[in-house]
Write a protein that holds these residues in place. Structure first.
Motif, PDB file in Angstrom:
ATOM      1  N   LEU A 136       0.819  -1.214   0.000  1.00 30.21           N
ATOM      2  CA  LEU A 136       0.000   0.000   0.000  1.00 30.21           C
ATOM      3  C   LEU A 136       0.852   1.263   0.000  1.00 30.21           C
ATOM      4  N   THR A 137       2.049   1.185   0.562  1.00 28.06           N
ATOM      5  CA  THR A 137       2.968   2.319   0.443  1.00 28.06           C
ATOM      6  C   THR A 137       3.391   2.502  -1.008  1.00 28.06           C
ATOM      7  N   THR A 138       3.600   1.391  -1.705  1.00 28.17           N
ATOM      8  CA  THR A 138       3.909   1.451  -3.136  1.00 28.17           C
ATOM      9  C   THR A 138       2.755   2.069  -3.916  1.00 28.17           C
ATOM     10  N   GLN A 139       1.530   1.704  -3.540  1.00 29.32           N
ATOM     11  CA  GLN A 139       0.357   2.278  -4.196  1.00 29.32           C
ATOM     12  C   GLN A 139       0.295   3.785  -3.964  1.00 29.32           C
ATOM     13  N   TYR A 140       0.671   4.212  -2.777  1.00 31.65           N
ATOM     14  CA  TYR A 140       0.683   5.646  -2.470  1.00 31.65           C
ATOM     15  C   TYR A 140       1.620   6.390  -3.419  1.00 31.65           C
ATOM     16  N   TYR A 141       2.820   5.855  -3.607  1.00 27.21           N
ATOM     17  CA  TYR A 141       3.769   6.502  -4.518  1.00 27.21           C
ATOM     18  C   TYR A 141       3.349   6.323  -5.980  1.00 27.21           C
ATOM     19  N   GLY A 142       2.506   5.353  -6.247  1.00 31.69           N
ATOM     20  CA  GLY A 142       2.023   5.171  -7.613  1.00 31.69           C
ATOM     21  C   GLY A 142       1.148   6.311  -8.097  1.00 31.69           C
ATOM     22  N   TYR A 143       0.518   7.032  -7.161  1.00 27.05           N
ATOM     23  CA  TYR A 143      -0.302   8.179  -7.550  1.00 27.05           C
ATOM     24  C   TYR A 143       0.546   9.364  -8.006  1.00 27.05           C
ATOM     25  N   GLN A 144       1.857   9.276  -7.822  1.00 24.07           N
ATOM     26  CA  GLN A 144       2.758  10.338  -8.258  1.00 24.07           C
ATOM     27  C   GLN A 144       3.395  10.042  -9.615  1.00 24.07           C
ATOM     28  N   THR A 145       3.068   8.902 -10.180  1.00 19.75           N
ATOM     29  CA  THR A 145       3.644   8.539 -11.476  1.00 19.75           C
ATOM     30  C   THR A 145       2.941   9.290 -12.604  1.00 19.75           C
ATOM     31  N   GLY A 146       3.585   9.313 -13.756  1.00 17.78           N
ATOM     32  CA  GLY A 146       3.014  10.011 -14.909  1.00 17.78           C
ATOM     33  C   GLY A 146       1.717   9.393 -15.390  1.00 17.78           C
ATOM     34  N   TYR A 147       1.570   8.082 -15.215  1.00 11.50           N
ATOM     35  CA  TYR A 147       0.339   7.419 -15.661  1.00 11.50           C
ATOM     36  C   TYR A 147      -0.877   7.973 -14.926  1.00 11.50           C
ATOM     37  N   PHE A 148      -0.777   8.115 -13.626  1.00 18.20           N
ATOM     38  CA  PHE A 148      -1.928   8.580 -12.852  1.00 18.20           C
ATOM     39  C   PHE A 148      -2.103  10.094 -12.977  1.00 18.20           C
ATOM     40  N   LYS A 149      -1.008  10.838 -13.038  1.00 22.23           N
ATOM     41  CA  LYS A 149      -1.115  12.294 -13.143  1.00 22.23           C
ATOM     42  C   LYS A 149      -1.770  12.721 -14.453  1.00 22.23           C
ATOM     43  N   SER A 150      -1.509  11.978 -15.516  1.00 23.64           N
ATOM     44  CA  SER A 150      -2.073  12.347 -16.814  1.00 23.64           C
ATOM     45  C   SER A 150      -3.556  11.999 -16.925  1.00 23.64           C
ATOM     46  N   ARG A 151      -4.081  11.239 -15.992  1.00 25.21           N
ATOM     47  CA  ARG A 151      -5.475  10.795 -16.064  1.00 25.21           C
ATOM     48  C   ARG A 151      -6.350  11.323 -14.927  1.00 25.21           C
TER      49      ARG A 151
END
Length: 272
Positions: free
Chosen positions: A218-233
């Motif tokens: 879940l910590t990994t998921q938290y940092y996943g929201y900072q990736t370009g994939y999520f930011k662009s969507r």
């Protein structure tokens, strides 16, 4: 003229008889005096309205646990539904497939699986222990397979070249997931391998690995929201919302496993 009868006085009793036919009888026994006990007024100690019995305190704590668990279920459901919507509408390919699998695996199946034996779980608190154990290993098997598959897809796509915090944590969660699933098989058959390791140590080790895997995932998921994939969507406000919901789910879900792990450690300290 009629003569007036003189009153007759009896010597045996002091009763004057004027010729009446009614006879006076003495009581067979003397009348005993009766006493009435007068109770002294009771004194009641002053009791504060804020004083609660242990049962009332326990009931209030259980209600609080149920409320927090319902809040946790809402957070888990929102994250799972939104990420499924975000990834399914663009097609399950590449990063979208990775994001959907790890969300379904870790944020949903594993989160629900580690809370199965928790007494404050509103969904399973009335189930028998055998039923809880069956649901537990089914959910964690599904969660481990989905989460590990999603992480493996991304690692293959990146050529196992992981330099970001999200990638390094994801690789750690992948390794811990495999170890937790292996220890889960050992814990499931703890009675058969008790000659090698005691069931208490076996299950405690499995709980520790599973909980560590969940926290890292879940910590990994938290940092996943900072990736370009999520930011662009998604917009910035929604990114913050998803981070808050994921952290809330992490904290609330961790209470039950931590409580169980602490109790097992206490039992180990008593035995050894």
């Amino acid at each position: 003229m009629a003569e007036v009868e003189q009153p007759f006085v009896s010597r045996s009793q002091r009763v004057v008889d004027y010729g009446s036919t009614i006879q006076t009888r003495l009581a067979a026994s003397a009348r005993l005096p009766s006493f009435v006990t007068i109770e002294s007024p009771r004194r009641y100690s002053k009791m504060s309205h804020n004083t609660l019995s242990p049962h009332d305190s326990q009931t209030r704590w259980q209600r609080l646990e149920y409320f927090l668990n319902v809040l946790n279920q809402i957070c888990i459901g929102f994250v799972t539904i939104y990420m499924s919507y975000l990834t399914l509408r663009t097609g399950l390919q590449g990063t979208s497939l990775h994001a959907w699998l790890v969300t379904i695996g870790f944020s949903f199946f594993m989160a629900e699986g580690v809370m199965i034996h928790y007494g404050g779980n509103v969904l399973t608190h009335s189930y028998k222990r055998h039923t809880k154990t069956t649901i537990h290993w089914i959910l964690l098997t599904l969660g481990g397979c989905c989460g590990a598959s999603g992480a493996l897809i991304k690692m293959i796509q990146k050529g196992f070249s992981l330099h970001s915090t999200h990638g390094k944590l994801g690789f750690t969660a992948f390794i811990l997931c495999l170890l937790a699933m292996t220890s889960g098989v050992s814990a499931l058959f703890s009675a058969r391998v008790k000659r090698l390791i005691t069931p208490l140590l076996n299950k405690t080790f499995h709980n520790f690995l599973g909980f560590s895997c969940f926290v890292i995932a879940l910590t990994t998921q938290y940092y996943g929201y900072q990736t370009g994939y999520f930011k662009s969507r998604s917009e910035t406000d929604f990114q913050i919302l998803m981070k808050c919901l994921t952290l809330t789910s992490l904290v609330l879900t961790s209470y039950g496993p931590l409580k169980a792990l602490y109790q097992k450690c206490e039992n180990i300290s008593r035995q050894f």
